[in-house]
Design a protein around this motif. Structure first.
Motif: not given
Length: 242
Positions: A30-40, A106-115
């Motif tokens: 997996h990869k958290c490719f966007n490090q920008a966060n969103y809030t709960a 990738c908790p609260r990350k705005k971009g991620a992918i998993i295989w």
């Protein structure tokens, strides 16, 4: 046993992680490719959950689904692709697991992918549909070496290149095949693209992936290049479900 090898373009990471057999049904990478966060409890968080429900409903019937939830800066875009030989029930289970697991990894990350073996799942706050994903990619390879790597490498490329042409002529952008080798050995292959790509872009994605064979799997009995838009796999044993 296969070794996943993540990539950070243009460099290959210098370590390899050996996954034990007990994790064979879990995520490949997996990869958290966007490090920008969103809030709960934010609109983005609600849209991400809505997207998961949407892809869970859309992907299993055909093996592929894409869509968006929300509007403006809170919009979430995503897709789910199941392996072409996966049943509808297998696809559904994989997409459900992937949508949960990626939010945990990738908790609260705005971009991620998993295989996984049977599916990939990707979401982003950016609109990425129809674009070849060159940033998210990893290798896997069998630890066993073949006895005649030059011959084997050539045959592997021939098989996969032929499958690329076959996949481009199908609506599923997916193809499998096999080839006879020396001493009654067979080579088996699979190629697949996400269906937001055109046939030409699928071919380009796969051709570029196959060009990485020397870096990925030189002389190895099996290997994969797995990306966010396409992937291939080859083995000396059957691995595709009939």
């Amino acid at each position: 046993m296969s070794l996943p090898r993540p990539l950070i373009a243009p460099f290959v990471l210098s370590f390899c992680l050996l996954f034990p057999a007990v994790l064979s049904t879990g995520p490949l990478f997996h990869k958290c490719f966007n490090q920008a966060n969103y809030t709960a409890n934010s609109p983005f968080a609600s849209n991400l959950k809505a997207l998961a429900d949407l892809l869970y409903a859309k992907a299993p019937p055909t093996g592929f689904g894409l869509g968006s939830a929300g509007q403006g800066r809170d919009q979430v875009n995503g897709l789910a692709l199941c392996r072409g030989d996966a049943s509808s029930s297998t696809c559904k289970a994989c997409v459900r697991e992937a949508s949960k697991e990626i939010r945990e990894r990738c908790p609260r990350k705005k971009g991620a992918i998993i295989w996984y073996d049977n599916c990939l799942y990707k979401y982003s706050d950016s609109y990425f549909f129809g674009e070849i994903d060159t940033a998210n990619k990893f290798y896997m390879f069998n630890t066993q070496d073949v006895k005649d790597p030059k011959y084997f490498n050539r045959k592997t490329k021939d098989l996969l290149s032929g499958l690329v042409d076959k996949a481009g002529n199908t609506t599923l952008l997916y193809a499998t095949g096999e080839m006879e080798l020396k001493k009654s050995m067979k080579l088996y292959g699979l190629v697949q693209c996400t269906r937001d790509l055109s046939a030409n872009d699928c071919k380009k994605c796969l051709d570029d992936a196959i060009a990485e064979l020397p870096d990925c799997c030189d002389g190895k009995e099996g290997g994969r290049v797995v990306g966010g838009s396409c992937n291939f796999r080859y083995e000396i044993y059957p691995f595709v479900n009939a």
